[in-house]
Design an enzyme around this catalytic site. Sequence first.
Site, short mmCIF file in Angstrom:
data_model
loop_
_atom_site.label_atom_id
_atom_site.label_comp_id
_atom_site.label_asym_id
_atom_site.label_seq_id
_atom_site.Cartn_x
_atom_site.Cartn_y
_atom_site.Cartn_z
N PHE A 1 -3.69 4.51 -6.00
CA PHE A 1 -3.33 3.55 -7.04
C PHE A 1 -4.19 2.29 -7.01
CE2 PHE A 1 -0.79 -0.21 -8.14
CZ PHE A 1 -0.53 0.06 -9.46
N GLY B 1 0.83 -1.20 0.00
CA GLY B 1 0.00 0.00 0.00
C GLY B 1 0.87 1.25 0.00
N LEU B 2 0.35 2.29 0.64
CA LEU B 2 1.04 3.59 0.72
C LEU B 2 1.42 4.12 -0.65
CD1 LEU B 2 3.37 3.35 3.85
CD2 LEU B 2 1.23 4.58 3.59
N CYS B 3 0.49 3.98 -1.59
CA CYS B 3 0.78 4.57 -2.89
C CYS B 3 -0.44 5.32 -3.40
CB CYS B 3 1.26 3.52 -3.88
SG CYS B 3 0.34 2.00 -3.81
N GLY B 4 -1.01 6.13 -2.52
CA GLY B 4 -2.11 6.98 -2.93
C GLY B 4 -3.32 6.17 -3.34
#
Lengths: 138, 295
Positions: free
Chosen positions: B94, B89-92
Amino acid sequence: MANTVQFELVSPERLLVSKPAEMIVVPGAEGDFGVLPGHAPMISTVRPGIIGIYRDGKIDERIFVAGGFAEVMPDRCTVLADEAISLAGIDRAAAEARVRAAKEAVDAAVREEDIRAAKQRLAGAELLLKAVEGTSGH
Amino acid sequence: MPSLKAFRNRIRSVKSTQKITSAMKMVAAAKLRRAQEQAEAARPYAERMERMLGSLAASLAKSAGAPRLLAGTGKDQVQLLVVATSDRGLCGAFNSSIVRDARLMIRSLQRDGKTVKILCVGRKARTQLTRDYRSNIVETFEDVGRRRLSYDDAQKIADRVNAMFEAGEFDVCTIIYNRFTSAIKQTVTRQQLIPFAVPAEAGEAAAGGARAVYEYEPDEGEILSALLPRNLAVQIFRALLENNASEQGARMTAMDNATRNAGDMIDRLTLQYNRTRQAVITKELIEIISGADAV
């Protein structure tokens, strides 16, 4: 007309070789064929074998391919290879390791199509080994 | 009013978060560059394959009996969706934007009375789709290209899809992924894999007569039936490469924002901290002065 053919060898991951050659010998599914400048347009499947690139009347480079497709145009010859190894860049031990790995795959395969695929791989690896031995013998 | 110590602690924790996000941003930037290079390097193969397919399909369209991978089963009752997301995760937005589009598509297909099967690529697709569509998920591929995306990864997925198709488990296969436009823009894309739609321009160029007529060795049908499964893997590989670049781009942007937000937060907290500190000093002075007056 130019007296060379632009030879391109492409794998799914990148463009491997792109250079002019006088003649290219491709191991087609129905026999080897040589590509000279002005060859008729052709699409062929490629069986595992050695591609020979000729320059100045002699073999410039030999590349092992594990099957694929070839597209021939009068001024261009493109080979889409599954896997390609330049014979200059592989030694005997590496080729033998490939044969061993392929043999293990044949033994390990259970389903019929797996066995067939593994046997094909073995045949290719043996061919590669033979080619490597041939070049190192001279 | 919170104590000075509480402010100090707060500022320290935000600062360490900021360090993490800015490091993640730099890692994502480096990975993005690599992913873009990889996508670039894979282009020649896909282009040439497309050209060959275009001319083959054009010459075969006249004769009947095109392989099923190209012509389809003639039905569209059972739909297979390949939902390609990332593992982390931690990709906006996406992953959620892909999953949102997948849900939309599933719902509209189900409304039309179609059967939907889902093949998840990446852990995020499975975790987000499990709640609503647990029974529709047929398989999940995880840790795809964890270190470096290779063609073998795509080949594995393609083999599975092909085996399912051969077994008649679905009629139409579509892949959903993010097409990379730039680090700040990724577009959710649906691409139909089976039956394979030959891009119009490739077909036209071949049929337009500008192209030479090829000889085929062995015949068209045999080449095509060897070429199509390969093409499936190449298309999946291309989608995964695009997805990979998009993921890193999205993460880079998200982490850039997070770093900036952390900076703003630190500024605000520092201002509050200084105000409180001054207020405390003033209060102490007043206490001393009024104490002296009382004596």
